[in-house]
Design a protein around this motif. Structure first.
Motif, PDB file in Angstrom:
ATOM      1  N   VAL A  36       0.853  -1.181   0.000  1.00  0.00           N
ATOM      2  CA  VAL A  36       0.000   0.000   0.000  1.00  0.00           C
ATOM      3  C   VAL A  36       0.893   1.237   0.000  1.00  0.00           C
ATOM      4  N   PRO A  37       0.633   2.227  -0.872  1.00  0.00           N
ATOM      5  CA  PRO A  37       1.471   3.427  -0.888  1.00  0.00           C
ATOM      6  C   PRO A  37       1.482   4.126   0.455  1.00  0.00           C
ATOM      7  N   ASP A  38       2.599   4.798   0.738  1.00  0.00           N
ATOM      8  CA  ASP A  38       2.694   5.562   1.978  1.00  0.00           C
ATOM      9  C   ASP A  38       1.614   6.626   2.029  1.00  0.00           C
ATOM     10  N   ALA A  39       1.139   6.895   3.228  1.00  0.00           N
ATOM     11  CA  ALA A  39       0.070   7.873   3.444  1.00  0.00           C
ATOM     12  C   ALA A  39       0.586   8.968   4.356  1.00  0.00           C
ATOM     13  N   PRO A  40      -0.180  10.048   4.526  1.00  0.00           N
ATOM     14  CA  PRO A  40       0.234  11.098   5.454  1.00  0.00           C
ATOM     15  C   PRO A  40       0.482  10.540   6.844  1.00  0.00           C
ATOM     16  N   PRO A  41       1.319  11.185   7.642  1.00  0.00           N
ATOM     17  CA  PRO A  41       1.622  10.677   8.982  1.00  0.00           C
ATOM     18  C   PRO A  41       0.364  10.509   9.813  1.00  0.00           C
ATOM     19  N   PRO A  42       0.354   9.508  10.733  1.00  0.00           N
ATOM     20  CA  PRO A  42      -0.810   9.321  11.601  1.00  0.00           C
ATOM     21  C   PRO A  42      -1.161  10.602  12.349  1.00  0.00           C
ATOM     22  N   ASP A  43      -2.446  10.724  12.695  1.00  0.00           N
ATOM     23  CA  ASP A  43      -3.006  11.849  13.456  1.00  0.00           C
ATOM     24  C   ASP A  43      -3.171  13.106  12.617  1.00  0.00           C
ATOM     25  N   HIS A  44      -2.785  13.081  11.335  1.00  0.00           N
ATOM     26  CA  HIS A  44      -2.870  14.279  10.517  1.00  0.00           C
ATOM     27  C   HIS A  44      -3.948  14.132   9.444  1.00  0.00           C
ATOM     28  N   LEU A  45      -4.672  15.193   9.255  1.00  0.00           N
ATOM     29  CA  LEU A  45      -5.592  15.317   8.144  1.00  0.00           C
ATOM     30  C   LEU A  45      -4.928  16.196   7.091  1.00  0.00           C
ATOM     31  N   PRO A  46      -5.450  16.216   5.843  1.00  0.00           N
ATOM     32  CA  PRO A  46      -4.863  17.089   4.838  1.00  0.00           C
ATOM     33  C   PRO A  46      -4.688  18.508   5.367  1.00  0.00           C
ATOM     34  N   GLY A  47      -3.526  19.085   5.086  1.00  0.00           N
ATOM     35  CA  GLY A  47      -3.229  20.414   5.574  1.00  0.00           C
ATOM     36  C   GLY A  47      -2.567  20.413   6.940  1.00  0.00           C
ATOM     37  N   GLY A  48      -2.342  19.197   7.498  1.00  0.00           N
ATOM     38  CA  GLY A  48      -1.633  19.096   8.763  1.00  0.00           C
ATOM     39  C   GLY A  48      -2.503  19.250   9.991  1.00  0.00           C
ATOM     40  N   SER A  49      -3.814  19.313   9.813  1.00  0.00           N
ATOM     41  CA  SER A  49      -4.698  19.500  10.962  1.00  0.00           C
ATOM     42  C   SER A  49      -4.655  18.289  11.886  1.00  0.00           C
ATOM     43  N   ARG A  50      -4.705  18.555  13.200  1.00  0.00           N
ATOM     44  CA  ARG A  50      -4.802  17.491  14.182  1.00  0.00           C
ATOM     45  C   ARG A  50      -6.149  17.550  14.904  1.00  0.00           C
ATOM     46  N   ARG A  51      -7.092  18.318  14.385  1.00  0.00           N
ATOM     47  CA  ARG A  51      -8.387  18.457  15.043  1.00  0.00           C
ATOM     48  C   ARG A  51      -9.283  17.316  14.601  1.00  0.00           C
ATOM     49  N   LEU A  52      -9.447  16.339  15.461  1.00  0.00           N
ATOM     50  CA  LEU A  52     -10.192  15.142  15.131  1.00  0.00           C
ATOM     51  C   LEU A  52     -11.266  14.931  16.189  1.00  0.00           C
ATOM     52  N   PRO A  53     -12.360  14.325  15.871  1.00  0.00           N
ATOM     53  CA  PRO A  53     -12.805  13.944  14.536  1.00  0.00           C
ATOM     54  C   PRO A  53     -13.385  15.124  13.764  1.00  0.00           C
ATOM     55  N   ARG A  54     -13.549  14.972  12.471  1.00  0.00           N
ATOM     56  CA  ARG A  54     -14.186  16.011  11.664  1.00  0.00           C
ATOM     57  C   ARG A  54     -15.676  16.095  11.964  1.00  0.00           C
ATOM     58  N   ILE A  55     -16.292  14.944  12.167  1.00  0.00           N
ATOM     59  CA  ILE A  55     -17.701  14.889  12.577  1.00  0.00           C
ATOM     60  C   ILE A  55     -17.752  14.055  13.846  1.00  0.00           C
ATOM     61  N   ALA A  56     -18.168  14.636  14.927  1.00  0.00           N
ATOM     62  CA  ALA A  56     -18.192  13.948  16.220  1.00  0.00           C
ATOM     63  C   ALA A  56     -19.413  13.037  16.325  1.00  0.00           C
ATOM     64  N   PRO A  57     -19.310  11.981  17.133  1.00  0.00           N
ATOM     65  CA  PRO A  57     -20.504  11.171  17.410  1.00  0.00           C
ATOM     66  C   PRO A  57     -21.628  12.040  17.977  1.00  0.00           C
ATOM     67  N   LEU A  58     -22.838  11.689  17.641  1.00  0.00           N
ATOM     68  CA  LEU A  58     -23.993  12.444  18.126  1.00  0.00           C
ATOM     69  C   LEU A  58     -24.195  12.142  19.607  1.00  0.00           C
ATOM     70  N   PRO A  59     -24.086  13.154  20.479  1.00  0.00           N
ATOM     71  CA  PRO A  59     -24.242  12.889  21.917  1.00  0.00           C
ATOM     72  C   PRO A  59     -25.659  12.444  22.257  1.00  0.00           C
ATOM     73  N   GLU A  60     -25.771  11.623  23.284  1.00  0.00           N
ATOM     74  CA  GLU A  60     -27.059  11.019  23.622  1.00  0.00           C
ATOM     75  C   GLU A  60     -28.115  12.067  23.949  1.00  0.00           C
ATOM     76  N   ASP A  61     -27.718  13.194  24.500  1.00  0.00           N
ATOM     77  CA  ASP A  61     -28.719  14.202  24.848  1.00  0.00           C
ATOM     78  C   ASP A  61     -29.286  14.906  23.613  1.00  0.00           C
ATOM     79  N   ARG A  62     -28.744  14.568  22.428  1.00  0.00           N
ATOM     80  CA  ARG A  62     -29.275  15.124  21.177  1.00  0.00           C
ATOM     81  C   ARG A  62     -29.949  14.066  20.315  1.00  0.00           C
ATOM     82  N   TRP A  63     -30.161  12.871  20.861  1.00  0.00           N
ATOM     83  CA  TRP A  63     -30.870  11.842  20.112  1.00  0.00           C
ATOM     84  C   TRP A  63     -32.363  12.169  20.123  1.00  0.00           C
TER      85      TRP A  63
END
Length: 213
Positions: free
Chosen positions: A8-35
């Motif tokens: 498999v070709p090398d990929a960006p370093p772990p923990d990084h999104l395109p552009g070097g962002s470390r803000r994860l996740p992009r879409i958070a799980p829906l909290p139970e109080d919002r179900w």
């Protein structure tokens, strides 16, 4: 293309999104109080971890309830009601998770694989591919099919004919759909940034491993 396994070709370093962002996740799980009532009904039948927690994959996908409602029966058919034995199913899923660097998929399926008879030695071989010593002829062909679908979006004639000597048409269809299903999930998990819950092992995910999925 020949049947040789391809790294498999090398990929960006772990923990990084395109552009070097470390803000994860992009879409958070829906909290139970919002179900809302519908989401609560949908998640009522979701598999749960010890303590009753719904895994992140489901609470994230539940942000699109229409898709969730249609996805779950299809995924459940492949995972629990399919024609392929559990060991074969999990070998294909883990190889796909390794190929796509999907840490979430890999970590969540290791316990399922162990329950289906996949040994620790098998898991190590999965990361080395279809040419690793120790596979049966059938397992070599299956892992090679997973690699070819990942690389070429088709199973080669040689591999298809080898698999057809073991399987009927319905099982051949299921092999392609199973591998495709877990590619689709890897695209979702890696892109959205679904994070693996504590206590699950990500070791062996592969060169393309993303800490966010």
């Amino acid at each position: 293309m020949d049947d040789a396994a391809t790294e498999v070709p090398d990929a960006p370093p772990p923990d990084h999104l395109p552009g070097g962002s470390r803000r994860l996740p992009r879409i958070a799980p829906l909290p139970e109080d919002r179900w809302d009532a519908r989401v609560r009904r949908l998640l009522a039948n979701a598999p749960r971890d010890p303590g009753g927690r719904v895994p992140n994959i489901f609470t994230t996908l539940a942000r699109h309830p229409d898709l969730y409602a249609r996805f779950m029966p299809f995924g459940g058919q492949l995972l629990r009601e399919g024609l392929l034995p559990g060991r074969i199913r999990e070998l294909l899923i883990l190889r796909t998770a390794h190929n796509t660097g999907a840490a979430y998929e890999w970590g969540r399926h290791l316990p399922l694989a162990e329950a289906a008879g996949v040994s620790a030695a098998d898991v190590r071989r999965i990361t080395r591919g279809p040419d690793a010593v120790g596979w049966t002829d059938l397992e070599c062909h299956l892992l090679r099919a997973a690699d070819q679908l990942h690389r070429d979006a088709r199973i080669s004639t040689v591999t298809w004919e080898a698999l057809a000597s073991y399987y009927e048409e319905a099982e051949l269809i299921e092999i392609t759909m199973l591998i495709g299903q877990y590619h689709m999930l890897a695209f979702f998990l890696n892109s959205v940034g679904v994070q693996l819950e504590p206590g699950f092992d990500r070791t062996g995910t592969g060169k393309g491993a993303r800490a966010d999925g």
